[in-house]
Write an enzyme that holds these catalytic residues in place. Structure first.
Site, PDB file in Angstrom:
ATOM      1  N   ASP A   1      21.483  30.520  47.054  1.00  0.00           N
ATOM      2  CA  ASP A   1      22.812  30.090  47.456  1.00  0.00           C
ATOM      3  C   ASP A   1      22.783  28.573  47.710  1.00  0.00           C
ATOM      4  O   ASP A   1      21.889  28.078  48.403  1.00  0.00           O
ATOM      5  CB  ASP A   1      23.178  30.854  48.740  1.00  0.00           C
ATOM      6  N   HIS A   2      23.747  27.860  47.161  1.00  0.00           N
ATOM      7  CA  HIS A   2      23.858  26.415  47.369  1.00  0.00           C
ATOM      8  C   HIS A   2      22.585  25.627  47.057  1.00  0.00           C
ATOM      9  O   HIS A   2      22.117  24.838  47.887  1.00  0.00           O
ATOM     10  CB  HIS A   2      24.316  26.093  48.798  1.00  0.00           C
TER      11      HIS A   2
ATOM     12  N   HIS B   1      33.634  28.212  54.821  1.00  0.00           N
ATOM     13  CA  HIS B   1      32.368  28.597  55.437  1.00  0.00           C
ATOM     14  C   HIS B   1      32.520  28.618  56.962  1.00  0.00           C
ATOM     15  O   HIS B   1      33.425  27.998  57.511  1.00  0.00           O
ATOM     16  CB  HIS B   1      31.258  27.621  55.048  1.00  0.00           C
ATOM     17  N   GLY B   2      31.611  29.315  57.626  1.00  0.00           N
ATOM     18  CA  GLY B   2      31.574  29.267  59.081  1.00  0.00           C
ATOM     19  C   GLY B   2      32.458  30.305  59.762  1.00  0.00           C
ATOM     20  O   GLY B   2      33.054  31.164  59.112  1.00  0.00           O
TER      21      GLY B   2
ATOM     22  N   HIS C   1      33.229  31.934  47.892  1.00  0.00           N
ATOM     23  CA  HIS C   1      32.320  31.692  49.023  1.00  0.00           C
ATOM     24  C   HIS C   1      33.113  31.873  50.317  1.00  0.00           C
ATOM     25  O   HIS C   1      34.338  31.971  50.293  1.00  0.00           O
ATOM     26  CB  HIS C   1      31.778  30.257  48.957  1.00  0.00           C
ATOM     27  N   GLY C   2      32.406  31.891  51.445  1.00  0.00           N
ATOM     28  CA  GLY C   2      33.074  31.869  52.751  1.00  0.00           C
ATOM     29  C   GLY C   2      34.118  32.946  52.932  1.00  0.00           C
ATOM     30  O   GLY C   2      35.221  32.676  53.397  1.00  0.00           O
TER      31      GLY C   2
ATOM     32  N   SER D   1      33.977  35.893  54.802  1.00  0.00           N
ATOM     33  CA  SER D   1      33.861  36.814  55.936  1.00  0.00           C
ATOM     34  C   SER D   1      35.226  37.021  56.566  1.00  0.00           C
ATOM     35  O   SER D   1      36.085  36.143  56.535  1.00  0.00           O
ATOM     36  CB  SER D   1      32.898  36.239  56.983  1.00  0.00           C
TER      37      SER D   1
ATOM     38  N   ASN E   1      30.885  36.148  48.560  1.00  0.00           N
ATOM     39  CA  ASN E   1      29.806  35.788  49.478  1.00  0.00           C
ATOM     40  C   ASN E   1      30.194  36.110  50.920  1.00  0.00           C
ATOM     41  O   ASN E   1      31.224  35.639  51.403  1.00  0.00           O
ATOM     42  CB  ASN E   1      29.514  34.293  49.400  1.00  0.00           C
ATOM     43  N   ILE E   2      29.339  36.864  51.577  1.00  0.00           N
ATOM     44  CA  ILE E   2      29.587  37.199  52.978  1.00  0.00           C
ATOM     45  C   ILE E   2      28.334  36.911  53.784  1.00  0.00           C
ATOM     46  O   ILE E   2      27.283  37.513  53.555  1.00  0.00           O
ATOM     47  CB  ILE E   2      30.024  38.672  53.112  1.00  0.00           C
TER      48      ILE E   2
END
Ligand SMILES: [Zn+2]
Length: 322
Positions: A92-93, A188-189, A224-225, A227, A267-268
């Protein structure tokens, strides 16, 4: 060792099936053994294909040898089952060709090269270099266009940049990437968006997603990001001595909607960090005599299994697709 000898697959066939089937393959980040065990147990139980995912920072935290051994243990467990699920190991990244090379050496079957902060021409150049190298080993490559807000690169939402649909075709053609991460409002976050009191969550930019799909039909898109930062767990953290204020995630129904279209990988990461912390806080708070980490990390792992199964079944739609 090459990933095929270890038993991993790249993401090509996974994404082809996900695209056709209107679901997305979960890409769960792991940072330790218990999380990895929970991901594998949940995906085997719900019969979901899975992408095990680790960032450069996590590879440093766990250490190269442990990362190799833990990922091999995961695939070994999967292979021992009567009906193994497809499993990829993804960087990832990735931030450089060197990092991607090292990952491929260590058995990763898929890598991301994140040139999203660079100007388009530079992003294309850097990404193409990784693609040319990785494809020699039949390793799939994810690129990124557009910038997400959040922890990834310390940009704020104000500085985040949605993906420009007019450049996706050129990017995909010139680089030869196998999938593309885009920015349509995920972040993200733990705080995906700052809401004013009474304000409801703004929609993901499905209009941009649609334009991207029209430009590159049939091409796998990555979010991505993603959640959801369930209130249940943030409340639990705050109730038992934590202080996470203003945490807001992406509503699960919006992710579900995205998975029905061209989004093939979601992505989680943060959700699983939050679940672990919530459960551990609760247990340590309720029983102050506990000193054996198995007594709190074990139940946290059990809770993670439940969460991953729920994601596969209700959000990504990947359950029973293995
Ligand atoms: Zn990311």
């Amino acid at each position: 060792m090459h990933y095929k000898e270890i038993g991993f697959v790249n993401t090509k066939e996974m994404f082809r099936r996900a695209y056709e089937g209107g679901y997305a393959v979960p890409a769960y980040n792991f940072i330790n053994m218990e999380q990895l065990q929970a991901i594998v147990a949940a995906c085997m139980e719900s019969r979901s294909p899975v992408i095990l995912q680790a960032s450069k920072r996590v590879r440093q935290y766990v250490g190269r040898e442990f990362m190799k051994s833990m990922s091999r243990a995961a695939i070994e467990l999967i292979r021992q089952s009567d009906t193994p699920i497809p499993c990829a190991l993804h960087l990832d990244h990735g931030d450089s060709l060197e990092e991607c090379k090292r990952s491929i050496e260590d058995g990763f079957s898929s890598v991301m090269i994140d040139g999203s902060a660079l100007p388009l021409d530079e992003n294309i150049r850097v990404t193409k270099n990784v693609v040319d190298y990785a494809h020699e080993f039949d390793v799939t490559v994810e690129g990124e266009l557009g910038v997400l807000s959040g922890l990834e690169d310390d940009v704020t939402r104000e500085k985040s940049r949605y993906t420009d649909p007019s450049s996706v075709e050129e990017f995909v053609d010139k680089t030869g990437v196998d999938s593309l991460a885009v920015s349509i409002g995920t972040a993200h976050g733990v705080t995906k968006v700052k809401l004013k009191p009474g304000e409801s969550w703004p929609s993901l930019r499905f209009d941009i997603l649609k334009e991207i799909e029209i430009k590159i039909p049939g091409f796998p898109i990555v979010l991505h990001g993603s959640s959801s930062i369930s209130q249940e767990y943030t409340d639990m953290v705050n109730k038992y001595g934590g202080n996470i204020q203003g945490a807001v995630g992406i509503p699960e129904e919006q992710i579900r909607k995205a998975c029905r279209s061209c989004v093939c990988k979601v992505n989680i990461a943060t959700d699983s960090l939050l679940v672990m912390t919530a459960v551990i806080r609760k247990i340590l708070h309720e029983d102050t005599t506990v000193f054996d980490p198995r007594k709190y990390i074990g139940p946290a792992r059990d809770e993670l299994v439940k969460m991953y199964i729920k994601k596969n079944k209700e959000v990504l739609g990947s359950a029973y697709k293995a």
